[in-house]
Design a protein around this motif. Sequence first.
Motif, PDB file in Angstrom:
ATOM      1  N   THR A  88      10.240 -12.998 -20.734  1.00 44.40           N
ATOM      2  CA  THR A  88      10.263 -14.383 -20.189  1.00 44.40           C
ATOM      3  C   THR A  88       8.787 -15.088 -20.594  1.00 44.40           C
ATOM      4  O   THR A  88       7.822 -14.370 -20.537  1.00 44.40           O
ATOM      5  N   ARG A  89       8.826 -16.475 -20.167  1.00 46.22           N
ATOM      6  CA  ARG A  89       7.653 -17.147 -20.114  1.00 46.22           C
ATOM      7  C   ARG A  89       6.719 -16.661 -19.081  1.00 46.22           C
ATOM      8  O   ARG A  89       5.462 -16.412 -19.510  1.00 46.22           O
ATOM      9  N   SER A  90       7.025 -16.377 -17.903  1.00 48.57           N
ATOM     10  CA  SER A  90       6.123 -16.012 -16.775  1.00 48.57           C
ATOM     11  C   SER A  90       5.659 -14.351 -17.042  1.00 48.57           C
ATOM     12  O   SER A  90       4.512 -14.410 -16.880  1.00 48.57           O
ATOM     13  N   GLU A  91       6.516 -13.736 -17.790  1.00 51.31           N
ATOM     14  CA  GLU A  91       6.088 -12.456 -18.155  1.00 51.31           C
ATOM     15  C   GLU A  91       5.036 -12.345 -18.930  1.00 51.31           C
ATOM     16  O   GLU A  91       3.977 -11.759 -19.305  1.00 51.31           O
ATOM     17  N   ARG A  92       5.155 -13.359 -20.120  1.00 56.66           N
ATOM     18  CA  ARG A  92       4.083 -13.578 -21.288  1.00 56.66           C
ATOM     19  C   ARG A  92       2.791 -14.170 -20.594  1.00 56.66           C
ATOM     20  O   ARG A  92       1.671 -13.695 -21.203  1.00 56.66           O
ATOM     21  N   ALA A  93       2.792 -15.003 -19.481  1.00 60.33           N
ATOM     22  CA  ALA A  93       1.699 -15.332 -18.994  1.00 60.33           C
ATOM     23  C   ALA A  93       1.026 -14.518 -18.149  1.00 60.33           C
ATOM     24  O   ALA A  93      -0.292 -14.611 -18.316  1.00 60.33           O
ATOM     25  N   GLU A  94       1.607 -13.624 -17.598  1.00 59.97           N
ATOM     26  CA  GLU A  94       1.121 -12.489 -16.866  1.00 59.97           C
ATOM     27  C   GLU A  94       0.392 -11.329 -17.629  1.00 59.97           C
ATOM     28  O   GLU A  94      -0.517 -10.892 -17.247  1.00 59.97           O
ATOM     29  N   SER A  95       1.207 -11.320 -18.723  1.00 60.84           N
ATOM     30  CA  SER A  95       0.518  -9.977 -19.633  1.00 60.84           C
ATOM     31  C   SER A  95      -0.901 -10.558 -20.331  1.00 60.84           C
ATOM     32  O   SER A  95      -1.009 -11.521 -20.663  1.00 60.84           O
TER      33      SER A  95
END
Length: 221
Positions: free
Chosen positions: A194-201
């Motif tokens: 997801t977009r949020s997971e991509r931002a956190e990684s």
Amino acid sequence: EWDGGKIGGRPSWLNPRDLPQSPIRCKGPCASQTDEGEAMRFVAQLYCPADDTTENEAAFHRTLYVFACPTCCRNLEDDSEKRRDQLSNAVRVLRCQLPKLNDFYPPTGKVTRWNKHTSAHWATITGNDRLNLCAVTGQCSKGKCPKQKRWFCGPTFQKEYLRASKNVSNGGEINLPSIYHESELVVEEEPEVTRSERAESPSSSSRAPLFPSKDITDTDA
């Protein structure tokens, strides 16, 4: 039988007609002790279509088959370079691929009484008895045993099957030493990030390379 993959058992050939014409044999150290090298054992197969990733329509169906020599894999050298050379000769990987429209599988849906995916069908159609697969290895046979009424790719496997069948009682399964225990190999797609997971990684640019370029030489190519 080949959708996904499996470990052990006999190979389920994607293309049941155009098969290796002789048992797959080892080219490792054991080959110097015999005329042909030891017959390799089937280890696993993986169904991995590549038409989308490679834009190659001929890879709509694709399967990889892994074979290994148990003798050479057991007796590996301590020296890492010699070990690498040994393994490169003691393990073989075959690839088979087919387009969506082929001689063996219906393009869509399930079809009743379809047997074009079997080697027995093509043995009858082509008159090539070698496509009656070996009862032990699942590879092209060399002849039919008149006593056992089964096809084999050599006298070694013919004797192995005969010995194993004598130890079976009450309709139990035949335990063949050359066949590893069969189990299903399940292939699942990775969940979308997801977009949020991509931002956190961490960004890919901040990660250390798995194999730094300084560690790669011309001999690795």
